[in-house]
Design an enzyme around this catalytic site. Structure first.
Site, PDB file in Angstrom:
ATOM      1  N   ARG A  59      -2.357   0.298  -8.187  1.00  0.00           N
ATOM      2  CA  ARG A  59      -1.908   0.766  -6.846  1.00  0.00           C
ATOM      3  C   ARG A  59      -2.366  -0.653  -5.519  1.00  0.00           C
ATOM      4  O   ARG A  59      -0.665  -1.025  -4.357  1.00  0.00           O
ATOM      5  CB  ARG A  59      -2.712   1.546  -6.162  1.00  0.00           C
ATOM      6  CG  ARG A  59      -2.668   3.149  -7.173  1.00  0.00           C
ATOM      7  CD  ARG A  59      -1.348   3.792  -7.037  1.00  0.00           C
ATOM      8  NE  ARG A  59      -0.216   3.168  -7.335  1.00  0.00           N
ATOM      9  CZ  ARG A  59      -0.308   2.556  -8.584  1.00  0.00           C
ATOM     10  NH1 ARG A  59      -1.048   3.478  -9.530  1.00  0.00           N
ATOM     11  NH2 ARG A  59       1.400   2.581  -8.706  1.00  0.00           N
ATOM     12  N   GLN A  91      -5.606   8.543   6.266  1.00  0.00           N
ATOM     13  CA  GLN A  91      -6.186   9.487   4.948  1.00  0.00           C
ATOM     14  C   GLN A  91      -5.278   8.668   3.849  1.00  0.00           C
ATOM     15  O   GLN A  91      -5.464   8.882   2.698  1.00  0.00           O
ATOM     16  CB  GLN A  91      -5.088  10.435   5.113  1.00  0.00           C
ATOM     17  CG  GLN A  91      -5.451  12.227   6.157  1.00  0.00           C
ATOM     18  CD  GLN A  91      -4.952  12.970   5.661  1.00  0.00           C
ATOM     19  OE1 GLN A  91      -4.109  13.706   6.022  1.00  0.00           O
ATOM     20  NE2 GLN A  91      -5.454  14.011   4.899  1.00  0.00           N
ATOM     21  N   ASN A  92      -4.900   7.374   4.672  1.00  0.00           N
ATOM     22  CA  ASN A  92      -3.849   6.475   3.507  1.00  0.00           C
ATOM     23  C   ASN A  92      -4.992   5.200   3.005  1.00  0.00           C
ATOM     24  O   ASN A  92      -5.519   4.896   4.059  1.00  0.00           O
ATOM     25  CB  ASN A  92      -3.318   6.155   3.978  1.00  0.00           C
ATOM     26  CG  ASN A  92      -1.734   7.259   4.195  1.00  0.00           C
ATOM     27  OD1 ASN A  92      -1.459   8.219   4.060  1.00  0.00           O
ATOM     28  ND2 ASN A  92      -1.116   7.075   5.373  1.00  0.00           N
ATOM     29  N   ASP A  94      -3.940   2.757   1.814  1.00  0.00           N
ATOM     30  CA  ASP A  94      -3.271   0.858   1.830  1.00  0.00           C
ATOM     31  C   ASP A  94      -3.980   0.479   3.305  1.00  0.00           C
ATOM     32  O   ASP A  94      -4.093   0.949   3.951  1.00  0.00           O
ATOM     33  CB  ASP A  94      -1.512   1.504   1.717  1.00  0.00           C
ATOM     34  CG  ASP A  94      -1.081   2.192   3.225  1.00  0.00           C
ATOM     35  OD1 ASP A  94      -1.534   2.037   4.092  1.00  0.00           O
ATOM     36  OD2 ASP A  94      -0.530   3.311   2.855  1.00  0.00           O
ATOM     37  N   HIS A 109     -10.977   7.847   3.569  1.00  0.00           N
ATOM     38  CA  HIS A 109     -10.097   8.498   2.344  1.00  0.00           C
ATOM     39  C   HIS A 109     -10.412   6.802   1.686  1.00  0.00           C
ATOM     40  O   HIS A 109     -10.268   7.233   0.600  1.00  0.00           O
ATOM     41  CB  HIS A 109      -9.230   8.842   1.623  1.00  0.00           C
ATOM     42  CG  HIS A 109      -9.358  10.082   2.323  1.00  0.00           C
ATOM     43  ND1 HIS A 109      -7.836  10.784   2.591  1.00  0.00           N
ATOM     44  CD2 HIS A 109      -9.733  10.865   2.512  1.00  0.00           C
ATOM     45  CE1 HIS A 109      -8.524  12.632   2.703  1.00  0.00           C
ATOM     46  NE2 HIS A 109      -9.764  12.103   2.545  1.00  0.00           N
ATOM     47  N   CYS A 117     -19.850  -1.584  -4.185  1.00  0.00           N
ATOM     48  CA  CYS A 117     -21.004  -1.868  -5.119  1.00  0.00           C
ATOM     49  C   CYS A 117     -21.981  -1.188  -5.502  1.00  0.00           C
ATOM     50  O   CYS A 117     -22.292  -0.690  -4.770  1.00  0.00           O
ATOM     51  CB  CYS A 117     -21.685  -2.927  -4.844  1.00  0.00           C
ATOM     52  SG  CYS A 117     -22.920  -3.435  -6.477  1.00  0.00           S
ATOM     53  N   SER A 178       0.827  17.089   4.784  1.00  0.00           N
ATOM     54  CA  SER A 178       1.320  18.238   4.572  1.00  0.00           C
ATOM     55  C   SER A 178       0.202  18.909   4.787  1.00  0.00           C
ATOM     56  O   SER A 178       0.537  20.244   5.311  1.00  0.00           O
ATOM     57  CB  SER A 178       0.804  18.151   3.085  1.00  0.00           C
ATOM     58  OG  SER A 178      -0.547  18.340   2.672  1.00  0.00           O
ATOM     59  N   LEU A 203       8.267  15.171   8.174  1.00  0.00           N
ATOM     60  CA  LEU A 203      10.043  15.554   7.432  1.00  0.00           C
ATOM     61  C   LEU A 203      10.379  17.380   7.085  1.00  0.00           C
ATOM     62  O   LEU A 203      11.511  16.831   7.501  1.00  0.00           O
ATOM     63  CB  LEU A 203       9.460  15.095   5.749  1.00  0.00           C
ATOM     64  CG  LEU A 203       9.662  13.642   5.821  1.00  0.00           C
ATOM     65  CD1 LEU A 203      10.302  12.994   4.766  1.00  0.00           C
ATOM     66  CD2 LEU A 203      11.677  13.239   6.348  1.00  0.00           C
TER      67      LEU A 203
HETATM   68 ZN   LIG Z   1     -23.784  -5.571  -5.370  1.00  0.00          ZN
END
Ligand SMILES: [Zn+2]
Length: 233
Positions: A59, A91-92, A94, A109, A117, A178, A203
């Site tokens: 991704r 919420q994306n 990217d 998110h 880490c 949605s 949409l």
């Molecule tokens: Zn670390």
């Protein structure tokens, strides 16, 4: 009508889909051929970290093949030019909003281009593959970095900050979501509770459409630039 000053904008998969990024439909949906339960839960990561890393590495790699679209660009312009309060909650995972230039932005998110880490709790910017043996640049421990993604069953990031912004909102706008994943699905109710106007652009009508003062149905790449033009007009 009250003066519009503070705007909170929620964006979801629909805005990235128009840039060519695959979307998924939440629990029990498929995401790039994988069941969400197999790649997007802490249990999946504990069971099969190799598969989960491979999935997110792919991704992350895919981000270099897509670009922000007109909707991302319009929101970045609104962010730059709107004189009042503004927060884009996405919420994306990217990075298309920031590549378009948005600054007042929060990833509820998590982010593909970030690692977390578990040895030292640092969040670190991440390019390229992570895999199961990556070394943390903060503490030097290997094999403890996981994708900085909020998986199903985990708490979304910065909920208090989002809540504060919603409590002060005069306008709440939902784009390309949605409306079936909480807590984001509840933002419109908070906004309405404090008397904000509410607008969705999608949409198709979302599950929560009836909660919005106004629904505009169509492509984000067309609706969002037109709306931003109205706002800045
Ligand atoms: Zn670390």
């Amino acid at each position: 009508m009250r003066e519009l000053r503070n705007i909170v904008i929620l964006t979801g998969a629909g805005i990235s889909a128009e840039s060519g990024l695959a979307t998924f439909r939440g629990p029990e949906g498929l995401w790039e051929g994988h069941r969400v339960e197999d790649v997007a839960t802490p249990e999946a990561f504990a069971r099969d970290p190799v598969l989960v890393h491979r999935f997110y590495d792919a991704r992350r790699e895919n981000l270099s093949q897509v670009a922000p679209n007109a909707a991302h660009a319009a929101l970045a312009r609104l962010d730059a030019e709107w004189p009042g309060g503004l927060l884009i909650v996405t919420q994306n995972v990217d990075d298309l909003h920031e590549r378009a230039g948005a600054k007042r932005l929060l990833h509820m998110h998590g982010e593909l281009r970030s690692g977390w880490c578990r040895a030292c709790d640092a969040r670190v910017a991440w390019e390229g593959a992570m895999g199961g043996h990556a070394m943390c640049p903060e503490c030097g421990v290997s094999g403890a970095v996981r994708p900085d993604i909020v998986w199903f069953g985990e708490m979304p990031y910065e909920m208090e900050r989002i809540d504060r912004a919603l409590m002060e909102a005069d306008l709440f706008v939902s784009i390309g979501t949605s409306g079936n994943v909480y807590p984001a699905a509840g933002f419109v109710q908070t906004a309405k509770y404090v008397g904000a106007r509410t607008l969705e652009m999608n949409l198709e009508p979302s599950l929560g459409s009836y909660l919005f003062d106004e629904s505009r149905i169509g492509k984000a790449g067309e609706l969002v630039p037109a709306w931003v033009e109205e706002m800045l007009g």
